[in-house]
Design a protein around this motif. Structure first.
Motif, PDB file in Angstrom:
ATOM      1  N   LEU A 115      34.742  10.166  31.235  1.00 48.38           N
ATOM      2  CA  LEU A 115      34.133  10.601  32.496  1.00 48.38           C
ATOM      3  C   LEU A 115      33.787  12.089  32.544  1.00 48.38           C
ATOM      4  N   THR A 116      33.903  12.795  31.403  1.00 46.16           N
ATOM      5  CA  THR A 116      33.635  14.239  31.431  1.00 46.16           C
ATOM      6  C   THR A 116      32.225  14.530  31.964  1.00 46.16           C
ATOM      7  N   GLY A 117      31.253  13.842  31.441  1.00 44.58           N
ATOM      8  CA  GLY A 117      29.869  14.087  31.867  1.00 44.58           C
ATOM      9  C   GLY A 117      29.629  13.705  33.322  1.00 44.58           C
ATOM     10  N   ALA A 118      30.213  12.597  33.740  1.00 43.73           N
ATOM     11  CA  ALA A 118      30.031  12.146  35.131  1.00 43.73           C
ATOM     12  C   ALA A 118      30.640  13.156  36.098  1.00 43.73           C
ATOM     13  N   ILE A 119      31.810  13.702  35.742  1.00 51.50           N
ATOM     14  CA  ILE A 119      32.454  14.705  36.597  1.00 51.50           C
ATOM     15  C   ILE A 119      31.645  15.996  36.574  1.00 51.50           C
ATOM     16  N   ASN A 120      31.173  16.397  35.390  1.00 55.01           N
ATOM     17  CA  ASN A 120      30.344  17.615  35.326  1.00 55.01           C
ATOM     18  C   ASN A 120      29.071  17.461  36.152  1.00 55.01           C
ATOM     19  N   ALA A 121      28.532  16.271  36.211  1.00 51.03           N
ATOM     20  CA  ALA A 121      27.321  16.048  37.018  1.00 51.03           C
ATOM     21  C   ALA A 121      27.607  16.278  38.503  1.00 51.03           C
ATOM     22  N   VAL A 122      28.785  15.831  38.973  1.00 52.32           N
ATOM     23  CA  VAL A 122      29.155  16.063  40.380  1.00 52.32           C
ATOM     24  C   VAL A 122      29.331  17.565  40.634  1.00 52.32           C
ATOM     25  N   ILE A 123      29.992  18.243  39.685  1.00 57.35           N
ATOM     26  CA  ILE A 123      30.215  19.697  39.794  1.00 57.35           C
ATOM     27  C   ILE A 123      28.875  20.433  39.889  1.00 57.35           C
ATOM     28  N   GLU A 124      27.959  20.107  38.980  1.00 53.10           N
ATOM     29  CA  GLU A 124      26.681  20.834  38.946  1.00 53.10           C
ATOM     30  C   GLU A 124      25.806  20.490  40.147  1.00 53.10           C
ATOM     31  N   LYS A 125      25.861  19.244  40.576  1.00 50.57           N
ATOM     32  CA  LYS A 125      25.087  18.826  41.758  1.00 50.57           C
ATOM     33  C   LYS A 125      25.536  19.598  42.996  1.00 50.57           C
ATOM     34  N   ALA A 126      26.816  19.985  43.029  1.00 51.49           N
ATOM     35  CA  ALA A 126      27.357  20.750  44.163  1.00 51.49           C
ATOM     36  C   ALA A 126      26.967  22.230  44.092  1.00 51.49           C
ATOM     37  N   GLY A 127      26.285  22.625  43.029  1.00 51.13           N
ATOM     38  CA  GLY A 127      25.821  24.011  42.931  1.00 51.13           C
ATOM     39  C   GLY A 127      26.764  24.930  42.185  1.00 51.13           C
ATOM     40  N   LEU A 128      27.830  24.362  41.602  1.00 49.03           N
ATOM     41  CA  LEU A 128      28.739  25.181  40.790  1.00 49.03           C
ATOM     42  C   LEU A 128      28.223  25.211  39.357  1.00 49.03           C
ATOM     43  N   ARG A 129      28.362  26.390  38.719  1.00 43.85           N
ATOM     44  CA  ARG A 129      27.920  26.561  37.334  1.00 43.85           C
ATOM     45  C   ARG A 129      29.132  26.524  36.409  1.00 43.85           C
ATOM     46  N   ILE A 130      29.039  25.747  35.322  1.00 41.01           N
ATOM     47  CA  ILE A 130      30.113  25.689  34.327  1.00 41.01           C
ATOM     48  C   ILE A 130      29.872  26.839  33.360  1.00 41.01           C
ATOM     49  N   VAL A 131      30.649  27.943  33.527  1.00 41.82           N
ATOM     50  CA  VAL A 131      30.395  29.157  32.746  1.00 41.82           C
ATOM     51  C   VAL A 131      31.326  29.281  31.532  1.00 41.82           C
ATOM     52  N   ALA A 132      32.293  28.361  31.432  1.00 44.71           N
ATOM     53  CA  ALA A 132      33.136  28.244  30.231  1.00 44.71           C
ATOM     54  C   ALA A 132      33.711  26.834  30.232  1.00 44.71           C
ATOM     55  N   GLN A 133      33.896  26.281  29.011  1.00 44.67           N
ATOM     56  CA  GLN A 133      34.414  24.910  28.930  1.00 44.67           C
ATOM     57  C   GLN A 133      34.928  24.651  27.520  1.00 44.67           C
ATOM     58  N   LYS A 134      36.118  24.055  27.413  1.00 45.23           N
ATOM     59  CA  LYS A 134      36.570  23.559  26.108  1.00 45.23           C
ATOM     60  C   LYS A 134      37.513  22.382  26.270  1.00 45.23           C
ATOM     61  N   ARG A 135      37.468  21.503  25.265  1.00 47.05           N
ATOM     62  CA  ARG A 135      38.331  20.328  25.254  1.00 47.05           C
ATOM     63  C   ARG A 135      39.535  20.650  24.377  1.00 47.05           C
ATOM     64  N   ILE A 136      40.727  20.485  24.925  1.00 45.72           N
ATOM     65  CA  ILE A 136      41.959  20.826  24.206  1.00 45.72           C
ATOM     66  C   ILE A 136      43.008  19.741  24.438  1.00 45.72           C
ATOM     67  N   ARG A 137      44.018  19.741  23.590  1.00 46.66           N
ATOM     68  CA  ARG A 137      45.231  18.975  23.881  1.00 46.66           C
ATOM     69  C   ARG A 137      46.272  19.998  24.316  1.00 46.66           C
ATOM     70  N   LEU A 197      34.418  27.585  36.607  1.00 44.92           N
ATOM     71  CA  LEU A 197      33.268  27.276  37.455  1.00 44.92           C
ATOM     72  C   LEU A 197      32.943  28.502  38.289  1.00 44.92           C
ATOM     73  N   GLU A 198      31.658  28.783  38.422  1.00 41.77           N
ATOM     74  CA  GLU A 198      31.215  29.970  39.164  1.00 41.77           C
ATOM     75  C   GLU A 198      30.245  29.580  40.262  1.00 41.77           C
ATOM     76  N   GLY A 199      30.367  30.249  41.403  1.00 39.45           N
ATOM     77  CA  GLY A 199      29.424  30.020  42.489  1.00 39.45           C
ATOM     78  C   GLY A 199      29.890  30.699  43.760  1.00 39.45           C
ATOM     79  N   GLU A 200      29.047  30.636  44.795  1.00 39.71           N
ATOM     80  CA  GLU A 200      29.425  31.158  46.111  1.00 39.71           C
ATOM     81  C   GLU A 200      30.632  30.368  46.606  1.00 39.71           C
ATOM     82  N   ASN A 201      31.691  31.057  46.980  1.00 37.50           N
ATOM     83  CA  ASN A 201      32.914  30.412  47.485  1.00 37.50           C
ATOM     84  C   ASN A 201      33.393  29.285  46.571  1.00 37.50           C
ATOM     85  N   ALA A 202      33.366  29.553  45.276  1.00 42.06           N
ATOM     86  CA  ALA A 202      33.645  28.507  44.285  1.00 42.06           C
ATOM     87  C   ALA A 202      35.019  27.840  44.478  1.00 42.06           C
TER      88      ALA A 202
END
Ligand code: CMP
Length: 139
Positions: A18-40, A76-81
């Motif tokens: 669901l990573t992409g589906a969740i990122n789509a909700v985040i971006e649709k809300a106007g938040l920018r993903i300015v850093a991201q990594k997959r870790i254990r 995530l970056e944005g107005e009132n993020a």
């Protein structure tokens, strides 16, 4: 104000692809993903991250869950993020989450609730610094 917040896509969500589906909700809300990594996450990382909850009855279960599979840590970056992302996530317990929120759409339970987001500017700064160095964040 322009803010940054710290987000985790939790193991219940990465397990269901669901990573992409969740990122789509985040971006649709106007938040920018300015850093991201997959870790254990290691046990030490999870215990440090959730130190404020160490006396809660669910602490052991929380650390077990957060180290049980891959997570995606994000800035995530944005107005009132900070407040905006908490709105986008929905209530901690998916049973209480509003329609259209990430937790309403995807979360399984109060523990396996798909995402984390910082609850204050102070927490955001500490949480971002635990997982990212400055040059990994590109605004
Ligand atoms: P999060 O925003 O990551 O911060 C603390 C986490 O503890 C929270 O999301 C939940 O996933 C988890 N949590 C809170 N309450 C409970 C509970 N009663 N049982 C299990 N986990 C919980």
């Amino acid at each position: 104000a322009l803010e940054r917040t710290f987000s985790i896509i939790k193991p219940d969500a990465t397990a269901r692809n669901l990573t992409g589906a969740i990122n789509a909700v985040i971006e649709k809300a106007g938040l920018r993903i300015v850093a991201q990594k997959r870790i254990r996450m290691t046990r030490e990382q999870a215990e440090t991250f959730y130190a404020v909850h160490k006396d809660r009855p669910f602490f052991g279960e929380l650390v077990e869950f957060m180290t049980s599979g891959p997570v995606v840590v994000q800035v995530l970056e944005g107005e009132n993020a900070i407040a905006k992302y908490r709105e986008v996530m929905g209530a901690t317990n998916p049973a209480d989450a509003a329609e259209g929120t990430i937790r309403k759409l995807f979360a399984k339970s109060i523990g396996e609730n798909s995402v984390h987001g910082s609850d204050s500017p102070e927490a955001a700064a500490v949480e971002i610094a635990q997982f990212f160095s400055g040059n990994e964040i590109v605004g």
